[in-house]
Design an enzyme around this catalytic site. Structure first.
Site, mmCIF file in Angstrom:
data_model
loop_
_atom_site.group_PDB
_atom_site.id
_atom_site.type_symbol
_atom_site.label_atom_id
_atom_site.label_comp_id
_atom_site.label_asym_id
_atom_site.label_seq_id
_atom_site.Cartn_x
_atom_site.Cartn_y
_atom_site.Cartn_z
ATOM 1 C CB CYS A 91 19.735 73.069 28.615
ATOM 2 S SG CYS A 91 19.221 74.287 28.554
ATOM 3 C CG HIS A 145 19.181 69.786 26.816
ATOM 4 N ND1 HIS A 145 18.478 71.526 26.078
ATOM 5 C CD2 HIS A 145 19.893 69.660 25.569
ATOM 6 C CE1 HIS A 145 19.346 72.040 25.150
ATOM 7 N NE2 HIS A 145 20.087 69.982 24.752
ATOM 8 C CG HIS A 349 22.197 77.044 34.236
ATOM 9 N ND1 HIS A 349 21.657 78.172 33.137
ATOM 10 C CD2 HIS A 349 21.454 76.775 32.635
ATOM 11 C CE1 HIS A 349 21.781 78.266 31.839
ATOM 12 N NE2 HIS A 349 21.074 76.794 31.915
HETATM 13 CA CA LIG Z 1 19.145 76.202 30.085
#
Ligand SMILES: [Ca+2]
Length: 519
Positions: A91, A145, A349
């Site tokens: 993240c 994040h 991702h």
């Molecule tokens: Ca993530």
């Protein structure tokens, strides 16, 4: 006298002049709005959607068994990028990289504990850049994040949308058991970023399919906030950049029952390569420690019945998130904003669902680095097509700035892929670059390592370098995607590939600067 001179003119010309004069107010009325319009066309709005842990396995990517009508709706109006790569598959590093337009070695964010402002105190983020150029920039849900928000990014404070972690009280109790654990809460309250590793099985369950309303959970709340914001933004004179971050399909795979019911578990196929890449170092693939923190997840290889249940949950969580995305897209349509709004959606991702006998992300493998990226621009020529050249998430910043007609800041380490929109099948970058660190331990011979990885047309090539001395190579990985798209056999140590390895090593060391596309 003007009158006498005019009266000497022939009568028909006088009559035409009178008609012209009579029509003048009408002509002026028509011309006025044109004259008041700006010299350049109005800038497009941006709807910027981040989805946590969404791997490119849903309808738009050909996986029609995953029910994703709203993701597919963006794809139908735009381009689906099949070879988009994140710069580090976890993240905060990937989000910090995308939002600053720089790579992890520049942000110095390789973990979940460091804010990019530590290394880059004055960097102008993507949102900040749009704000500085007259956009109203607003955000909600997971963009950065965790608690690493960045106030300069926004025109108004970012909004948290946190809902319940679980629908069932017994699961909430299991989750709260972890929250009540010594250290966790007090660490949060003290504002310390450094968290101890989450003990095994200390969180709530890894999945849940309770019969509860959508708005029980975070993404329902996020959609509600986004819909409200769109109504307000539609009233503003300035263009908007609205960032909406969805939390699913990140663990735990919690979604209302109706989304689980979209799937027949008997038809869910398990990963065909339930084994580690052959001849690769042990640390190449992380087995999924993140998932072992959830209640009921055993150590070691995940049994097939549990693996099927986990995949079912992941797909249900995508469908749940997709429905919340649909609420936002519906509102964009209802307000007639879609015609002047660029929509970009990115999963931060990839993810492993049992491939390599592993789960989650945290590796340089294709499963982890290849991410989902959809982009629709009003009036685009090739709506519905797939873009097949290499692009990187670090390119999102320059691309959006380019599409909006904004200047590109000098600090950017990506490249606008706007030219791809005119020819989606053209080759683009020569390679895409990712990286992932490993701490020093017995497997690394005690040295902390950084795995620098590169995907080229035919190969994935990864060099594990000592972090304190990049001239020291701990291990190499080479996978030939023509014969081994799952990356099951490391070929780096085979003598017949010595020249190829030397060539790829040189290309990897030349890095992203040498891999840029010629527009
Ligand atoms: Ca993530």
């Amino acid at each position: 006298m003007p009158h006498s001179s005019r009266s000497s003119r022939p009568a028909p010309r006088r009559a035409s002049l009178r008609r012209l004069l009579a029509a003048l107010p009408v002509l002026l009325a028509v011309a006025a709005p044109l004259a008041a319009a700006p010299a350049t066309p109005a800038r497009p709005n941006i709807l910027f959607v981040a989805v946590d842990d969404l791997r490119p396995e849903f309808g738009a990517y050909g996986a029609t068994y995953v029910k994703s009508p709203n993701l597919d709706r963006i794809a139908k109006a735009g381009l689906t990028f099949t070879r988009a790569y994140c710069q580090q598959a976890v993240c905060s590093p990937t989000r910090s990289s995308l939002m600053t337009g720089t790579r992890p070695d520049t942000t110095k964010v390789w973990d979940l504990e460091t804010h990019f402002r530590t290394a880059l105190p004055d960097v102008v983020t993507l949102g900040q850049h749009f704000k500085n150029h007259g956009y109203f920039v607003q955000g909600m849900g997971k963009i950065y994040h965790g608690s690493f928000d960045d106030a300069p990014t926004w025109s108004v404070p970012w909004q948290s949308s946190r809902g319940q972690a679980y629908g069932l009280p017994e699961n909430m109790a299991l989750q709260n058991r972890q929250n009540a654990a010594p250290g966790t809460d007090s660490a949060k309250k003290s504002g310390k970023k450094k968290k101890a590793a989450t003990p095994r099985n200390s969180r709530g369950p890894a999945f849940e399919g309770a019969d509860v309303p959508d708005d029980t959970f975070t993404d329902g709340n996020t959609a509600k906030l986004a819909v409200k914001a769109l109504g307000e933004l539609a009233q503003k004179k300035e263009p908007f950049f609205l960032a909406v971050g969805f939390a699913k399909p990140h663990l735990p795979f919690v979604a209302p029952k109706k989304y689980w019911d979209l799937y027949d578990p008997a038809k869910i196929e398990l990963a065909p390569n339930k084994f580690r890449p052959k001849d690769a170092p042990d640390y190449a693939i992380q087995p999924g420690g993140e998932m072992r923190a959830y209640h009921g997840i055993p150590e070691g290889s995940i049994p097939d019945d549990l693996a099927r249940r986990l995949k079912h949950g992941y797909y249900a969580a995508i469908s749940y998130m997709d429905a919340q995305l649909g609420r936002v897209l519906d509102e964009l349509d209802r307000l007639d904003l879609a015609k002047n709004t660029i929509v970009i959606l990115w999963g931060d991702h990839g993810w492993k669902l049992g491939e390599h006998d592993a789960w989650c992300k945290h590796s340089n493998a294709e499963n982890d680095t290849n991410g989902a990226l959809l982009l629709s621009v009003p009036g685009m020529k090739h709506a519905g097509a797939k873009a097949t050249g290499f692009v990187e998430f670090v390119d999102v910043y320059p691309t959006l700035a380019d599409l909006a007609g904004l200047p590109l800041p000098a600090h950017l380490e990506g490249q606008s892929f706007k030219p791809v929109l005119d020819n989606p099948s053209r080759p683009w970058k020569a390679a895409a670059f990712s990286q992932y660190p490993r701490p020093g331990n017995a497997a690394t011979g005690g040295a902390a390592l950084m795995g620098y990885s590169m995907r080229t047309e035919h190969y994935r090539f990864t060099a594990w370098l000592h972090r304190n001395d990049h001239s020291k190579v701990a291990a190499l990985e080479l996978y030939d995607h023509r014969s081994d798209p799952q990356e099951n056999q490391n070929l780096a140590d085979r003598p017949e590939h010595r020249d190829l390895v030397a060539r790829l090593t040189a290309q990897l060391r030349a890095g992203w600067q040498a891999a840029r596309a010629t527009p």
